[in-house]
Motif scaffolding. Structure first.
Motif, PDB file in Angstrom:
ATOM      1  N   UNK A  18       0.798  -1.221   0.000  1.00 22.16           N
ATOM      2  CA  UNK A  18       0.000   0.000   0.000  1.00 22.16           C
ATOM      3  C   UNK A  18       0.836   1.278   0.000  1.00 22.16           C
ATOM      4  N   UNK A  19       2.092   1.213   0.416  1.00 24.00           N
ATOM      5  CA  UNK A  19       2.913   2.427   0.389  1.00 24.00           C
ATOM      6  C   UNK A  19       4.148   2.301  -0.502  1.00 24.00           C
ATOM      7  N   UNK A  20       4.234   1.212  -1.262  1.00 24.26           N
ATOM      8  CA  UNK A  20       5.433   0.982  -2.080  1.00 24.26           C
ATOM      9  C   UNK A  20       5.616   2.066  -3.132  1.00 24.26           C
ATOM     10  N   UNK A  21       4.545   2.506  -3.783  1.00 22.93           N
ATOM     11  CA  UNK A  21       4.664   3.464  -4.877  1.00 22.93           C
ATOM     12  C   UNK A  21       5.049   4.860  -4.404  1.00 22.93           C
ATOM     13  N   UNK A  22       5.011   5.088  -3.090  1.00 19.69           N
ATOM     14  CA  UNK A  22       5.456   6.369  -2.538  1.00 19.69           C
ATOM     15  C   UNK A  22       6.903   6.309  -2.051  1.00 19.69           C
ATOM     16  N   UNK A  23       7.533   5.155  -2.234  1.00 22.83           N
ATOM     17  CA  UNK A  23       8.879   4.944  -1.673  1.00 22.83           C
ATOM     18  C   UNK A  23       9.960   5.314  -2.685  1.00 22.83           C
ATOM     19  N   UNK A  24      10.020   6.593  -3.039  1.00 19.56           N
ATOM     20  CA  UNK A  24      11.051   7.075  -3.949  1.00 19.56           C
ATOM     21  C   UNK A  24      12.329   7.377  -3.181  1.00 19.56           C
ATOM     22  N   UNK A  25      13.455   7.287  -3.864  1.00 22.30           N
ATOM     23  CA  UNK A  25      14.756   7.532  -3.235  1.00 22.30           C
ATOM     24  C   UNK A  25      15.353   8.818  -3.816  1.00 22.30           C
ATOM     25  N   UNK A  26      15.386   9.869  -3.007  1.00 21.70           N
ATOM     26  CA  UNK A  26      15.917  11.151  -3.457  1.00 21.70           C
ATOM     27  C   UNK A  26      17.229  11.486  -2.752  1.00 21.70           C
ATOM     28  N   UNK A  27      18.073  10.496  -2.614  1.00 25.24           N
ATOM     29  CA  UNK A  27      19.402  10.687  -2.045  1.00 25.24           C
ATOM     30  C   UNK A  27      20.154  11.735  -2.884  1.00 25.24           C
ATOM     31  N   UNK A  28      20.550  12.870  -2.293  1.00 27.07           N
ATOM     32  CA  UNK A  28      21.187  13.924  -3.098  1.00 27.07           C
ATOM     33  C   UNK A  28      22.503  13.485  -3.740  1.00 27.07           C
ATOM     34  N   UNK A  54      19.409   3.499 -14.976  1.00 26.06           N
ATOM     35  CA  UNK A  54      19.977   3.531 -13.630  1.00 26.06           C
ATOM     36  C   UNK A  54      19.122   4.370 -12.686  1.00 26.06           C
ATOM     37  N   UNK A  55      18.570   5.470 -13.198  1.00 23.04           N
ATOM     38  CA  UNK A  55      17.674   6.282 -12.376  1.00 23.04           C
ATOM     39  C   UNK A  55      16.440   5.474 -11.971  1.00 23.04           C
ATOM     40  N   UNK A  56      15.889   4.724 -12.905  1.00 28.88           N
ATOM     41  CA  UNK A  56      14.735   3.882 -12.572  1.00 28.88           C
ATOM     42  C   UNK A  56      15.108   2.843 -11.515  1.00 28.88           C
ATOM     43  N   UNK A  57      16.299   2.259 -11.650  1.00 28.13           N
ATOM     44  CA  UNK A  57      16.709   1.204 -10.721  1.00 28.13           C
ATOM     45  C   UNK A  57      16.939   1.725  -9.318  1.00 28.13           C
ATOM     46  N   UNK A  58      17.495   2.941  -9.191  1.00 25.99           N
ATOM     47  CA  UNK A  58      17.908   3.421  -7.876  1.00 25.99           C
ATOM     48  C   UNK A  58      17.027   4.517  -7.292  1.00 25.99           C
ATOM     49  N   UNK A  59      16.263   5.225  -8.121  1.00 23.27           N
ATOM     50  CA  UNK A  59      15.449   6.331  -7.621  1.00 23.27           C
ATOM     51  C   UNK A  59      13.993   5.925  -7.460  1.00 23.27           C
ATOM     52  N   UNK A  60      13.482   5.152  -8.394  1.00 24.74           N
ATOM     53  CA  UNK A  60      12.068   4.776  -8.379  1.00 24.74           C
ATOM     54  C   UNK A  60      11.765   3.837  -7.204  1.00 24.74           C
ATOM     55  N   UNK A  61      10.481   3.555  -6.952  1.00 28.88           N
ATOM     56  CA  UNK A  61      10.135   2.624  -5.883  1.00 28.88           C
ATOM     57  C   UNK A  61      10.723   1.227  -6.028  1.00 28.88           C
TER      58      UNK A  61
END
Length: 236
Positions: A18-28, A54-61
């Motif tokens: 239920x919260x997976x799609x909000x789990x983005x990674x915005x590590x600067x 690579x952005x999809x792999x590491x930034x997306x949920x």
């Protein structure tokens, strides 16, 4: 605990559906590295595509989902070694052919070693080891694909690509038919997604075994097309 370098999971705690799609990674630091890569490769469509992968792999949920599910982790690794890596190799081609045997052996050994339960579980509970895993998988795969794309013979390039496909498929088959769940990191989280840990592992093995073949087959097809083109020009 004392032997860990940076204890913790890089992508955070395993999310529930239920919260997976909000789990983005915005590590600067990560975003900065991806931006620098995009700038450096801005004149190469393959390089920009690799940066997007690579952005999809590491930034997306997907990053957080891979903490919960082994099957999501397999998708993550396939994106690194079979999609981003050949794109980076095309964007940064080797100037000379030095043979693909050694890159194949090293990249294969690293892929298999990181899927040993002890190494895999350590990478998911130690951030430093996690990045050693990611960079070694990506770096060795780029080395392999650069060697493949530099092969003067299209036949040899296709055979080495086929070898990469086969070793990936064999590892996937072993994971699919393993009689027990292997990874402590995924012993509980799949239950929240409606999977047993063993079913999650089997799904991951199937992904590595079948869908992961598609990028390799695409490279084989493109290499064959290139070889036919060279033969036609030589015969003209």
């Amino acid at each position: 605990m004392s032997e860990w370098i940076l204890p913790g999971s890089y992508c955070g705690a395993a999310p529930l559906p239920e919260n997976a799609l909000q789990s983005w990674n915005f590590d600067p630091l990560l975003l900065g590295a991806l931006l620098a890569m995009a700038i450096a490769l801005r004149h190469s469509r393959a390089g920009l595509a690799a940066t997007a992968v690579l952005a999809f792999a590491f930034v997306s949920p997907l990053c957080a989902m891979a903490v919960a599910l082994f099957s999501a982790r397999v998708v993550h690794h396939v994106l690194l070694v079979a999609v981003a890596a050949p794109l980076l190799a095309a964007a940064w081609p080797s100037r000379r052919s030095s043979g693909a045997a050694l890159p194949f052996l090293i990249s294969t050994a690293l892929l298999w070693a990181w899927h040993l339960p002890a190494a895999y579980d350590l990478a998911l509970r130690d951030i430093a080891v996690y990045w050693i895993m990611q960079l070694s998988l990506l770096g060795s795969a780029v080395w392999f694909w650069r060697a493949v794309l530099a092969e003067r013979s299209a036949i040899e390039a296709m055979l080495w690509t086929l070898a990469g496909l086969m070793q990936m498929g064999l590892l996937g088959a072993i994971l699919t038919f393993a009689p027990a769940q292997l990874y402590a990191a995924h012993a509980l989280a799949p239950l929240g997604w409606g999977f047993s840990p063993l079913a999650d592992q089997q799904l991951g093995g199937l992904i590595m075994w079948v869908p992961a073949m598609l990028p390799y087959l695409a490279v084989i097809a493109l290499t064959a097309r290139r070889g036919w083109g060279v033969a036609e020009r030589a015969a003209a």
